[in-house]
Design a protein around this motif. Structure first.
Motif, PDB file in Angstrom:
ATOM      1  N   ILE A 277      44.057  39.966  47.689  1.00  0.00           N
ATOM      2  CA  ILE A 277      42.917  39.266  47.096  1.00  0.00           C
ATOM      3  C   ILE A 277      41.661  40.093  47.345  1.00  0.00           C
ATOM      4  N   GLY A 278      40.876  40.290  46.291  1.00  0.00           N
ATOM      5  CA  GLY A 278      39.636  41.035  46.405  1.00  0.00           C
ATOM      6  C   GLY A 278      38.508  40.137  46.884  1.00  0.00           C
ATOM      7  N   LEU A 279      37.881  40.506  47.992  1.00  0.00           N
ATOM      8  CA  LEU A 279      36.812  39.684  48.562  1.00  0.00           C
ATOM      9  C   LEU A 279      35.633  39.570  47.606  1.00  0.00           C
ATOM     10  N   GLU A 280      35.198  40.701  47.051  1.00  0.00           N
ATOM     11  CA  GLU A 280      34.000  40.673  46.213  1.00  0.00           C
ATOM     12  C   GLU A 280      34.216  39.887  44.918  1.00  0.00           C
ATOM     13  N   ARG A 281      35.390  40.016  44.313  1.00  0.00           N
ATOM     14  CA  ARG A 281      35.659  39.252  43.091  1.00  0.00           C
ATOM     15  C   ARG A 281      35.655  37.751  43.377  1.00  0.00           C
ATOM     16  N   THR A 282      36.181  37.375  44.535  1.00  0.00           N
ATOM     17  CA  THR A 282      36.210  35.967  44.906  1.00  0.00           C
ATOM     18  C   THR A 282      34.799  35.454  45.166  1.00  0.00           C
ATOM     19  N   VAL A 283      33.996  36.260  45.848  1.00  0.00           N
ATOM     20  CA  VAL A 283      32.613  35.867  46.127  1.00  0.00           C
ATOM     21  C   VAL A 283      31.815  35.767  44.833  1.00  0.00           C
ATOM     22  N   ARG A 284      32.055  36.683  43.905  1.00  0.00           N
ATOM     23  CA  ARG A 284      31.341  36.627  42.622  1.00  0.00           C
ATOM     24  C   ARG A 284      31.654  35.332  41.887  1.00  0.00           C
ATOM     25  N   TRP A 285      32.921  34.934  41.917  1.00  0.00           N
ATOM     26  CA  TRP A 285      33.292  33.674  41.275  1.00  0.00           C
ATOM     27  C   TRP A 285      32.603  32.479  41.939  1.00  0.00           C
ATOM     28  N   ILE A 286      32.710  32.386  43.248  1.00  0.00           N
ATOM     29  CA  ILE A 286      32.175  31.210  43.942  1.00  0.00           C
ATOM     30  C   ILE A 286      30.656  31.150  43.850  1.00  0.00           C
ATOM     31  N   SER A 287      30.000  32.279  43.993  1.00  0.00           N
ATOM     32  CA  SER A 287      28.532  32.285  43.962  1.00  0.00           C
ATOM     33  C   SER A 287      27.977  32.178  42.549  1.00  0.00           C
ATOM     34  N   GLY A 288      28.769  32.623  41.564  1.00  0.00           N
ATOM     35  CA  GLY A 288      28.322  32.554  40.182  1.00  0.00           C
ATOM     36  C   GLY A 288      27.408  33.683  39.760  1.00  0.00           C
ATOM     37  N   VAL A 289      27.262  34.728  40.586  1.00  0.00           N
ATOM     38  CA  VAL A 289      26.387  35.838  40.205  1.00  0.00           C
ATOM     39  C   VAL A 289      27.048  36.648  39.090  1.00  0.00           C
ATOM     40  N   HIS A 290      26.232  37.338  38.326  1.00  0.00           N
ATOM     41  CA  HIS A 290      26.741  38.031  37.142  1.00  0.00           C
ATOM     42  C   HIS A 290      27.516  39.293  37.484  1.00  0.00           C
ATOM     43  N   HIS A 291      26.992  40.107  38.407  1.00  0.00           N
ATOM     44  CA  HIS A 291      27.564  41.434  38.664  1.00  0.00           C
ATOM     45  C   HIS A 291      28.128  41.508  40.071  1.00  0.00           C
ATOM     46  N   ILE A 292      29.274  42.149  40.187  1.00  0.00           N
ATOM     47  CA  ILE A 292      29.958  42.232  41.474  1.00  0.00           C
ATOM     48  C   ILE A 292      29.161  43.022  42.509  1.00  0.00           C
ATOM     49  N   ARG A 293      28.263  43.897  42.072  1.00  0.00           N
ATOM     50  CA  ARG A 293      27.486  44.667  43.039  1.00  0.00           C
ATOM     51  C   ARG A 293      26.577  43.771  43.889  1.00  0.00           C
ATOM     52  N   GLU A 294      26.329  42.540  43.415  1.00  0.00           N
ATOM     53  CA  GLU A 294      25.491  41.604  44.176  1.00  0.00           C
ATOM     54  C   GLU A 294      26.231  40.965  45.342  1.00  0.00           C
ATOM     55  N   THR A 295      27.533  41.189  45.453  1.00  0.00           N
ATOM     56  CA  THR A 295      28.334  40.484  46.448  1.00  0.00           C
ATOM     57  C   THR A 295      28.601  41.305  47.707  1.00  0.00           C
ATOM     58  N   ILE A 296      28.024  42.510  47.791  1.00  0.00           N
ATOM     59  CA  ILE A 296      28.228  43.383  48.950  1.00  0.00           C
ATOM     60  C   ILE A 296      26.878  44.005  49.290  1.00  0.00           C
ATOM     61  N   PRO A 297      26.547  44.154  50.579  1.00  0.00           N
ATOM     62  CA  PRO A 297      25.195  44.599  50.938  1.00  0.00           C
ATOM     63  C   PRO A 297      24.795  45.947  50.347  1.00  0.00           C
TER      64      PRO A 297
END
Length: 307
Positions: A277-297
């Motif tokens: 399971i990809g952490l960033e893809r999961t975070v993008r889904w739950i947070s609802g942000v548009h771009h995956i780059r927003e899910t990692i510092p």
């Protein structure tokens, strides 16, 4: 960003808590590996003393060795993909959780994944209510998913459904971005797309021939709704030494680089399965942000390498 990264922290803790509760042990695998797990064109190479090594795509092959002692293991760390994809769903450096389970078939594999995803969502809804509110996230779909069984659909049936809805589909290929999004829009719950054509999947997957004469993998990708697309990929692994060796040779993979992996089967093996399971893809889904780059510092993409 504060809210998104707090959700990321919660998702990480939910996954590790889940595996502790399920009786897994953490089994750390090498970041530097001598060959590929999936696709040799997606590797970052580097000089390692006098040899060539590669940054890991996945710890899966090594975790399969671990289950022969421990039964159920997982690893969780950074992985690297060198594909030059400039989409809102791709990073060059990402965090992946890989799990492997002895004496599991593909159906059991999917059952475990479903329990895990429901725990992740439930924990996020409970513990990150403030963050989700700050992000103005509509959580109604996620709330429904926590108490709704996931759908399981064969790859052929998914393609046929999409064709009936006007898509031009290729029954012999993977699911496209647009197809995955449409499946999510139709059902609004996570959907396991099962049994992809074996030719487009990895060499280590168990395979069978369907009623149409096509070789298919015993695998599934979990497609999440709300344009989240694939968040999990998993399969039953080939446990037969001769069949695995035959597939390696058919794909022109260097046998010597996979000798240790083959030997896991050579002197006896067990049915087993696993997933990532990809952490960033999961975070993008739950947070609802548009771009995956927003899910990692500090995102790493084809165009972002600093700071």
């Amino acid at each position: 960003q504060w809210a998104v990264l707090r959700i990321r922290d919660q998702v990480f803790r939910s996954i590790t808590d889940f595996f502790y509760q399920e009786g897994f042990i953490r089994f750390d695998t090498p970041v530097l590996q001598p060959t590929s797990c999936e696709d040799t064109t997606q590797l970052f190479g580097l000089k390692y003393y006098d040899d060539m090594m590669y940054l890991t795509q996945s710890g899966q092959l090594y975790s399969e060795a671990g289950i022969m002692s421990f039964g159920k293991v997982y690893d969780f760390g950074p992985v690297f993909r060198a594909e030059k994809s400039k989409t809102r769903n791709h990073l060059s450096e990402l965090w992946m959780m890989d799990a492997e389970m002895a004496f599991y078939d593909q159906s059991m594999n999917e059952d475990l994944q479903e329990r895990m995803v429901k725990k992740i969502l439930k924990d996020a809804l409970t513990n990150c209510a403030e963050e989700l509110k700050l992000l103005e996230r509509d959580t109604s779909v996620m709330e429904n998913i926590v108490n709704t069984p996931f759908l399981r659909m064969k790859h052929y049936d998914a393609k046929k459904l999409l064709e009936e809805k006007g898509f031009t589909v290729d029954y012999n290929d993977d699911m496209t971005t647009e197809e995955e999004i449409e499946i999510g829009n139709i059902y609004k719950i996570p959907v396991f797309i099962e049994d992809y054509p074996f030719a487009v999947k990895s060499f280590y997957m168990k395979k069978y021939t369907d009623e149409r004469g096509m070789e298919r993998a015993r695998n599934a990708d979990l497609i999440a709704p709300e344009e989240a697309r694939e968040i999990i990929g998993g399969s039953q692994r080939e446990d037969d030494y001769e069949k695995l060796l035959s597939e390696l040779l058919a794909r022109n993979y260097p046998k010597e680089e996979y000798e240790w992996y083959l030997n896991i089967r050579k002197y006896g093996s067990v049915p087993h399965a696993g997933f990532g399971i990809g952490l960033e893809r999961t975070v993008r889904w739950i947070s609802g942000v548009h771009h995956i780059r927003e899910t990692i510092p500090f995102p790493r993409t084809t165009v972002l390498s600093r700071p």
